[in-house]
Motif scaffolding. Sequence first.
Motif, PDB file in Angstrom:
ATOM      1  N   ARG A 206       2.122  31.281  -8.506  1.00 36.09           N
ATOM      2  CA  ARG A 206       0.867  30.990  -9.221  1.00 36.09           C
ATOM      3  C   ARG A 206       1.099  30.696 -10.698  1.00 36.09           C
ATOM      4  N   TYR A 207       2.231  31.129 -11.257  1.00 40.39           N
ATOM      5  CA  TYR A 207       2.493  30.859 -12.671  1.00 40.39           C
ATOM      6  C   TYR A 207       2.905  29.409 -12.920  1.00 40.39           C
ATOM      7  N   HIS A 208       3.200  28.714 -11.839  1.00 42.71           N
ATOM      8  CA  HIS A 208       3.452  27.265 -11.964  1.00 42.71           C
ATOM      9  C   HIS A 208       2.250  26.602 -12.661  1.00 42.71           C
ATOM     10  N   ALA A 209       1.039  26.970 -12.224  1.00 43.76           N
ATOM     11  CA  ALA A 209      -0.168  26.349 -12.817  1.00 43.76           C
ATOM     12  C   ALA A 209      -0.340  26.778 -14.273  1.00 43.76           C
ATOM     13  N   GLU A 210       0.007  28.038 -14.570  1.00 46.21           N
ATOM     14  CA  GLU A 210      -0.136  28.493 -15.969  1.00 46.21           C
ATOM     15  C   GLU A 210       0.863  27.798 -16.887  1.00 46.21           C
ATOM     16  N   SER A 211       1.973  27.361 -16.313  1.00 41.65           N
ATOM     17  CA  SER A 211       2.994  26.709 -17.148  1.00 41.65           C
ATOM     18  C   SER A 211       2.636  25.250 -17.448  1.00 41.65           C
ATOM     19  N   ARG A 212       1.678  24.704 -16.714  1.00 43.68           N
ATOM     20  CA  ARG A 212       1.293  23.306 -16.958  1.00 43.68           C
ATOM     21  C   ARG A 212      -0.227  23.187 -16.841  1.00 43.68           C
ATOM     22  N   PRO A 213      -0.950  23.758 -17.825  1.00 47.53           N
ATOM     23  CA  PRO A 213      -2.408  23.730 -17.794  1.00 47.53           C
ATOM     24  C   PRO A 213      -2.949  22.320 -18.032  1.00 47.53           C
ATOM     25  N   PRO A 214      -4.242  22.116 -17.777  1.00 50.07           N
ATOM     26  CA  PRO A 214      -4.832  20.777 -17.932  1.00 50.07           C
ATOM     27  C   PRO A 214      -4.554  20.129 -19.290  1.00 50.07           C
ATOM     28  N   ILE A 215      -4.477  20.931 -20.350  1.00 49.65           N
ATOM     29  CA  ILE A 215      -4.308  20.327 -21.680  1.00 49.65           C
ATOM     30  C   ILE A 215      -2.980  19.579 -21.796  1.00 49.65           C
ATOM     31  N   VAL A 216      -1.918  20.055 -21.098  1.00 48.95           N
ATOM     32  CA  VAL A 216      -0.635  19.336 -21.222  1.00 48.95           C
ATOM     33  C   VAL A 216      -0.720  17.972 -20.539  1.00 48.95           C
ATOM     34  N   GLU A 217      -1.582  17.890 -19.532  1.00 46.85           N
ATOM     35  CA  GLU A 217      -1.773  16.590 -18.862  1.00 46.85           C
ATOM     36  C   GLU A 217      -2.712  15.699 -19.691  1.00 46.85           C
ATOM     37  N   ALA A 218      -3.801  16.288 -20.174  1.00 49.57           N
ATOM     38  CA  ALA A 218      -4.774  15.494 -20.937  1.00 49.57           C
ATOM     39  C   ALA A 218      -4.135  14.956 -22.220  1.00 49.57           C
ATOM     40  N   GLU A 219      -3.337  15.801 -22.871  1.00 50.84           N
ATOM     41  CA  GLU A 219      -2.678  15.376 -24.122  1.00 50.84           C
ATOM     42  C   GLU A 219      -1.716  14.221 -23.860  1.00 50.84           C
ATOM     43  N   ALA A 220      -0.889  14.378 -22.822  1.00 53.39           N
ATOM     44  CA  ALA A 220       0.106  13.328 -22.536  1.00 53.39           C
ATOM     45  C   ALA A 220      -0.580  12.047 -22.064  1.00 53.39           C
TER      46      ALA A 220
END
Length: 468
Positions: A206-220
């Motif tokens: 479950r920490y996989h999702a915490e390591s790549r939250p929506p903001i890292v996708e939205a920012e990139a």
Amino acid sequence: MAILIKNGTIVTASEEYKSDVLIDGEKIVAIGTGLDSRAETIIDAAGKYLFPGGIDAHSHFDLPFMGTNTAGFDTTPAAIVGGTTSVIDFTPQPAGMSLQDSIAKHREEAIEGKTAVDYSLHSMVMDTSVPGLFDEFGPLVKAGIPTIKLFLAYKGTPFNVDDATLYSALEAAKDVGMLAMTHAENGDIVSLLQQKLIAAGKTEPRYHAESRPPIVEAEATARAASLAKAADAPIFIVHVSCEDAMLAIRTARQQGVDIFGETCPQYLVLDVDYLAKPGFEGAKYVCSPALRDKSNQDPLWRALDNGWLQTVGSDHCGFNFKGQKEMGREQFTGIPNGTPGVENRLAILYTYGVMTGKLSLQRMVDAFATAPAKFFGMYPRKGSIIVGGDADIVVFDPAYEGKISVATSLHGVDYSAYEGFDEKGRADKVFLRGTLVADGGKFVGQLGQGKFIKRQPFGLAYQSRMSR
Ligand code: DUC
Ligand code: ZN
Ligand code: ZN
């Protein structure tokens, strides 16, 4: 040999009408009501829809990734029974190898003689130290490979590229009709968050999702859009998983950037809670971007229905749970990323989109077949039901009811990400270039029947711009 499909309801990206379809050899030769023909085979499709064969522009067959390989092209019958007749697979660039040699290697070693679907390839730009790499774009386009993919994610692996590389690639690509596709996640931040979580003993899936939250996708995503604007080049963002990344695309397009996006079935119906399943089962759902909070699903459906996102690809990655996903038992960063799904794209879109009123039939057909054909240079040969086009046709039975299960899947892996999900309607018969290759949910074709599709340069997509 001629085949007449009678009394079906043809669905295209813009229309729905009752008609007969006449196939001769590999092509559709006539469409009309009451076609009188001496066809050798007549199929009554009353009560059935006729969809164009699906185009899955996002697959990873036989991909070496995170120390192991995904299932190979001998499992492409899964695509066929799911109504997908063409895939565009991602071709990794081994260190030191030219892009053209990488393509030739993937074709020879992984595909030729094995594939049940027609196929093309996207070229993954990974090792930019190879001399003259960007000069290869022109010859690649001429050879029918008009798409490259670059990863802003996966820092510290051969996949990751920096902003300067993406910018330079965009500039080189636009001049020759090459479309750059991007996996948009901020690799630096993901890497940092991974280290922090592991140091804190947070090692479960479950920490996989915490390591790549929506903001890292939205920012990139927003950054990729800015780089495309700066380079004055089109860009295609793959596997959009959350509302914020979708909005970044929509906003950039409203501001004049030629940016387009894909989402995937897993982001439309699975959510972050699957990663917390007990007994390491969450590993089955480790893919990147990560599964999101459920609140992202309706915005993604709305984006698809409104054309703010244009296509749906499966991001199919066939890893077994046993022996492969288990590589990350000690810590989630060791779990190979990806979910199997090439078989399930139509089932999820129809059952959870069309049947719930979230997606029109026309938009479904567009996202499933027509838009990928246009963006990726296969239209009008593929992607619609059209006279002169390849006879890639799905005879879809809307009355069918079943459940998705690993027990009936042809993915060739030991689990289904959609185990127990309802399946309303299914591909009853599938034709690939005029040959019946699936019947009643069973594969009746042959491995090796799939052909390479030489694609056209990017450009047609401009005709399908839907909203600015
Ligand atoms: N994401 C995945 O989940 N698997 C393969 C590659 C990718 O970007
Ligand atoms: Zn990706
Ligand atoms: Zn992918």
